[in-house]
Write a protein that holds these residues in place. Sequence first.
Motif, PDB file in Angstrom:
ATOM      1  N   ASP A  84     -24.375  -1.978 -15.752  1.00  0.00           N
ATOM      2  CA  ASP A  84     -24.119  -3.001 -14.736  1.00  0.00           C
ATOM      3  C   ASP A  84     -24.373  -2.383 -13.364  1.00  0.00           C
ATOM      4  O   ASP A  84     -23.578  -1.577 -12.887  1.00  0.00           O
ATOM      5  N   ARG A  85     -25.475  -2.742 -12.750  1.00  0.00           N
ATOM      6  CA  ARG A  85     -25.808  -2.190 -11.441  1.00  0.00           C
ATOM      7  C   ARG A  85     -26.708  -3.148 -10.678  1.00  0.00           C
ATOM      8  O   ARG A  85     -27.254  -4.095 -11.243  1.00  0.00           O
ATOM      9  N   GLN A  86     -26.844  -2.880  -9.370  1.00  0.00           N
ATOM     10  CA  GLN A  86     -27.719  -3.661  -8.515  1.00  0.00           C
ATOM     11  C   GLN A  86     -29.078  -2.972  -8.428  1.00  0.00           C
ATOM     12  O   GLN A  86     -29.167  -1.766  -8.209  1.00  0.00           O
ATOM     13  N   MET A  87     -30.131  -3.742  -8.604  1.00  0.00           N
ATOM     14  CA  MET A  87     -31.478  -3.200  -8.545  1.00  0.00           C
ATOM     15  C   MET A  87     -31.823  -2.782  -7.113  1.00  0.00           C
ATOM     16  O   MET A  87     -31.398  -3.413  -6.139  1.00  0.00           O
ATOM     17  N   ASN A 104     -43.292 -20.104  -2.707  1.00  0.00           N
ATOM     18  CA  ASN A 104     -44.166 -20.073  -3.880  1.00  0.00           C
ATOM     19  C   ASN A 104     -44.532 -18.651  -4.292  1.00  0.00           C
ATOM     20  O   ASN A 104     -45.519 -18.442  -4.999  1.00  0.00           O
ATOM     21  N   ALA A 105     -43.748 -17.686  -3.842  1.00  0.00           N
ATOM     22  CA  ALA A 105     -44.045 -16.285  -4.175  1.00  0.00           C
ATOM     23  C   ALA A 105     -42.826 -15.580  -4.760  1.00  0.00           C
ATOM     24  O   ALA A 105     -42.720 -14.357  -4.687  1.00  0.00           O
ATOM     25  N   LYS A 106     -41.912 -16.331  -5.366  1.00  0.00           N
ATOM     26  CA  LYS A 106     -40.689 -15.726  -5.903  1.00  0.00           C
ATOM     27  C   LYS A 106     -41.001 -14.755  -7.049  1.00  0.00           C
ATOM     28  O   LYS A 106     -40.338 -13.713  -7.171  1.00  0.00           O
ATOM     29  N   SER A 155     -31.141 -10.679   0.382  1.00  0.00           N
ATOM     30  CA  SER A 155     -31.397  -9.574  -0.551  1.00  0.00           C
ATOM     31  C   SER A 155     -30.344  -9.443  -1.643  1.00  0.00           C
ATOM     32  O   SER A 155     -29.917  -8.344  -1.990  1.00  0.00           O
ATOM     33  N   HIS A 156     -29.921 -10.561  -2.220  1.00  0.00           N
ATOM     34  CA  HIS A 156     -29.118 -10.479  -3.444  1.00  0.00           C
ATOM     35  C   HIS A 156     -29.445 -11.645  -4.376  1.00  0.00           C
ATOM     36  O   HIS A 156     -28.526 -12.356  -4.825  1.00  0.00           O
ATOM     37  N   PRO A 157     -30.724 -11.866  -4.712  1.00  0.00           N
ATOM     38  CA  PRO A 157     -31.060 -12.904  -5.684  1.00  0.00           C
ATOM     39  C   PRO A 157     -30.571 -12.519  -7.073  1.00  0.00           C
ATOM     40  O   PRO A 157     -30.249 -11.348  -7.338  1.00  0.00           O
ATOM     41  N   GLY A 158     -30.530 -13.497  -7.950  1.00  0.00           N
ATOM     42  CA  GLY A 158     -29.996 -13.270  -9.284  1.00  0.00           C
ATOM     43  C   GLY A 158     -30.724 -12.202 -10.067  1.00  0.00           C
ATOM     44  O   GLY A 158     -30.104 -11.474 -10.858  1.00  0.00           O
ATOM     45  N   TRP A 159     -32.042 -12.074  -9.838  1.00  0.00           N
ATOM     46  CA  TRP A 159     -32.796 -11.118 -10.671  1.00  0.00           C
ATOM     47  C   TRP A 159     -32.458  -9.661 -10.339  1.00  0.00           C
ATOM     48  O   TRP A 159     -32.787  -8.765 -11.107  1.00  0.00           O
ATOM     49  N   ASP A 188     -30.612 -34.889  -2.201  1.00  0.00           N
ATOM     50  CA  ASP A 188     -29.514 -34.661  -3.134  1.00  0.00           C
ATOM     51  C   ASP A 188     -29.180 -33.178  -3.216  1.00  0.00           C
ATOM     52  O   ASP A 188     -29.841 -32.331  -2.615  1.00  0.00           O
ATOM     53  N   ASP A 189     -28.146 -32.874  -4.001  1.00  0.00           N
ATOM     54  CA  ASP A 189     -27.688 -31.489  -4.110  1.00  0.00           C
ATOM     55  C   ASP A 189     -28.707 -30.584  -4.782  1.00  0.00           C
ATOM     56  O   ASP A 189     -28.675 -29.365  -4.599  1.00  0.00           O
ATOM     57  N   GLN A 190     -29.607 -31.154  -5.566  1.00  0.00           N
ATOM     58  CA  GLN A 190     -30.608 -30.328  -6.235  1.00  0.00           C
ATOM     59  C   GLN A 190     -31.516 -29.637  -5.221  1.00  0.00           C
ATOM     60  O   GLN A 190     -31.897 -28.485  -5.402  1.00  0.00           O
ATOM     61  N   GLN A 191     -31.856 -30.358  -4.134  1.00  0.00           N
ATOM     62  CA  GLN A 191     -32.684 -29.737  -3.108  1.00  0.00           C
ATOM     63  C   GLN A 191     -31.926 -28.638  -2.378  1.00  0.00           C
ATOM     64  O   GLN A 191     -32.510 -27.626  -1.974  1.00  0.00           O
ATOM     65  N   TYR A 192     -30.617 -28.819  -2.222  1.00  0.00           N
ATOM     66  CA  TYR A 192     -29.838 -27.796  -1.534  1.00  0.00           C
ATOM     67  C   TYR A 192     -29.548 -26.601  -2.430  1.00  0.00           C
ATOM     68  O   TYR A 192     -29.201 -25.527  -1.945  1.00  0.00           O
ATOM     69  N   SER A 193     -29.684 -26.773  -3.735  1.00  0.00           N
ATOM     70  CA  SER A 193     -29.593 -25.612  -4.625  1.00  0.00           C
ATOM     71  C   SER A 193     -30.784 -24.683  -4.406  1.00  0.00           C
ATOM     72  O   SER A 193     -30.665 -23.460  -4.522  1.00  0.00           O
ATOM     73  N   LEU A 194     -31.949 -25.274  -4.081  1.00  0.00           N
ATOM     74  CA  LEU A 194     -33.111 -24.459  -3.728  1.00  0.00           C
ATOM     75  C   LEU A 194     -32.857 -23.698  -2.438  1.00  0.00           C
ATOM     76  O   LEU A 194     -33.185 -22.509  -2.326  1.00  0.00           O
ATOM     77  N   ILE A 195     -32.273 -24.372  -1.446  1.00  0.00           N
ATOM     78  CA  ILE A 195     -31.962 -23.709  -0.179  1.00  0.00           C
ATOM     79  C   ILE A 195     -30.988 -22.564  -0.414  1.00  0.00           C
ATOM     80  O   ILE A 195     -31.113 -21.478   0.167  1.00  0.00           O
ATOM     81  N   SER A 196     -30.000 -22.788  -1.294  1.00  0.00           N
ATOM     82  CA  SER A 196     -29.048 -21.731  -1.621  1.00  0.00           C
ATOM     83  C   SER A 196     -29.754 -20.530  -2.251  1.00  0.00           C
ATOM     84  O   SER A 196     -29.436 -19.372  -1.942  1.00  0.00           O
ATOM     85  N   GLU A 197     -30.733 -20.802  -3.102  1.00  0.00           N
ATOM     86  CA  GLU A 197     -31.496 -19.706  -3.722  1.00  0.00           C
ATOM     87  C   GLU A 197     -32.311 -18.960  -2.676  1.00  0.00           C
ATOM     88  O   GLU A 197     -32.396 -17.723  -2.707  1.00  0.00           O
ATOM     89  N   TRP A 198     -32.910 -19.697  -1.728  1.00  0.00           N
ATOM     90  CA  TRP A 198     -33.694 -19.036  -0.670  1.00  0.00           C
ATOM     91  C   TRP A 198     -32.801 -18.160   0.207  1.00  0.00           C
ATOM     92  O   TRP A 198     -33.232 -17.092   0.653  1.00  0.00           O
ATOM     93  N   PHE A 199     -31.567 -18.585   0.419  1.00  0.00           N
ATOM     94  CA  PHE A 199     -30.636 -17.760   1.185  1.00  0.00           C
ATOM     95  C   PHE A 199     -30.368 -16.445   0.462  1.00  0.00           C
ATOM     96  O   PHE A 199     -30.272 -15.388   1.093  1.00  0.00           O
ATOM     97  N   THR A 200     -30.192 -16.490  -0.859  1.00  0.00           N
ATOM     98  CA  THR A 200     -29.926 -15.257  -1.601  1.00  0.00           C
ATOM     99  C   THR A 200     -31.123 -14.307  -1.540  1.00  0.00           C
ATOM    100  O   THR A 200     -30.950 -13.091  -1.487  1.00  0.00           O
ATOM    101  N   ILE A 201     -32.345 -14.867  -1.532  1.00  0.00           N
ATOM    102  CA  ILE A 201     -33.530 -14.022  -1.421  1.00  0.00           C
ATOM    103  C   ILE A 201     -33.587 -13.391  -0.041  1.00  0.00           C
ATOM    104  O   ILE A 201     -33.843 -12.183   0.097  1.00  0.00           O
ATOM    105  N   TYR A 202     -33.352 -14.185   0.999  1.00  0.00           N
ATOM    106  CA  TYR A 202     -33.406 -13.669   2.367  1.00  0.00           C
ATOM    107  C   TYR A 202     -32.327 -12.618   2.600  1.00  0.00           C
ATOM    108  O   TYR A 202     -32.544 -11.615   3.289  1.00  0.00           O
TER     109      TYR A 202
END
Length: 514
Positions: free
Chosen positions: A53-56, A266-268, A35-39, A19-33
């Motif tokens: 307002d700035r990028q870390m 498992n290391a986010k 280098s623009h995750p939400g945090w 389902d789309d919930q699993q692909y939301s995880l993939i979308s999050e992993w893409f942002t980490i890879y």
Amino acid sequence: MGLATTLQNVTDHKKVMVDDQQYSLISEWFTIYQSHPGWQRIHRQLPDGTFLDRQMYSLNMGQVSAKKMASLVFNQKALISVSKHQDKKPEQTSPDDYDNAENNFIHGVLQDNHFYHNFERYLEYMFGTGGIVLRLYTDRGKVKIRFATADSFYPISSDANGVTECVIASSIVSNGQRYTLLEWHEEDDSSYIVTNEVYKSVDDKGNDLGMKIVDWSVLPEAFKNMAPQTRYSKALYSQPTFIYLKPNLANNLEMSSPLGVPIYANAKDTLKELDEAFDMLWQEFKMGRRRIVAPSSQLESSVDPVTGKRRFTVDFKEEVYMPYSTEMSGGDGESTKPTDITLPLRNESIVAGINDLLHMYASQVGFSSDAFTFDSKTGMVTATAVVSENSDTYQTKNSHETLIEDALHHMCQVIVELAHNDPSVQYSGVTDIDVSVNFDDSIAKDRDENLKYYMTANGNRPVMSQLESIKRAMSVTDTEAQEMLDKINAESANVEGDISDIVGGNGKDGEANA
């Protein structure tokens, strides 16, 4: 596009099993890879009502660790060798074993598709986002290898051997319109079936799948050479023409899913702490700039006759001088002198903290704890070499190579089957082949450490023959190693010679034989 839910509503095919919930995880992993995750986005209101307002600043360790693992398991020196199948393996190997139509054809296909370069790059995507797909087909007399990333792959069914049916999605934009190609890989009792469907978006922004195109004559040029459906008979093909490859890790986030997870799934939390620590280091330099407070009355100023604004003698853009009201000092002349309030830098303690986090992160993703080190002089993360076969990094590398080797075997088998069954492809070999993969461990091993280990374990006595040592050190066949050894022995014999040839005569200096 919420494609998983959309595909579950398509009535012409089997339903996708995620389902789309699993692909939301993939979308999050893409942002980490990438280098623009939400945090990394800092947005908060300050006491004066304005917003920060700035990028870390980021170490981007998701991409660094994925790239390091990809280069360890597969690189340009890796070698894929193919030969005709033999029930009994020969005891001696020679270069002639791989001088055959099957091996030459496979290497020609790999070269035409720039496989060695592309595969290492896509392995990095695999370790960073959870999986990749290899799609094999023939086109105008050539065998083609096409890759797709994790967000384009939708499994339909799976068994103990992995995903057996799937949908592969890809999109292009032509004349301002978005087209989405869906490749349905299904099977029945007699065939592997690949069905191509093209959809045209009806949304102005292209956020929807759109309407299925029935008249292929109106399709863009990119789709002109495709067939609506291709059937591969199971009598001629031993396996599907797609390969789903994922890291050799259990998906503990969704245990029923056949999809893979990236090495840092498992290391986010640790990745977030690393970025915060690295950002703190750069903020420390900003906060550590020299600051001097002085009474505003002691800073000479004048009024600009044009603007009417007060101008101070010092340049406040340097952020060195900061005025304050003398009323706060109580009129004490001694306390109203300019005062240096520069804060001491804490960079050493922050760097030490970053290295501690790197050790923790390395262990979480399968590397040895000392695999990554932050160098405060260069501001870069360096990856240390694997020093022994007992290290965690080397064992993790071998674990991932197990699945990768199986995928390469699958790929070579499909290549020869496609070539053998397509009359437009020039191929004279057989389809019953043996495949061997040499991953070239030389980049991952420290030769001196391995030599020391084996010598110590065997009491400083030889642990293998000289022939075997040459074979392993030079990555050559038995025949080539024997030729090298023969030359070494011949050269040694010529150098040593007979002692009488050196001293002459009867062995006494200056005397010759009568």
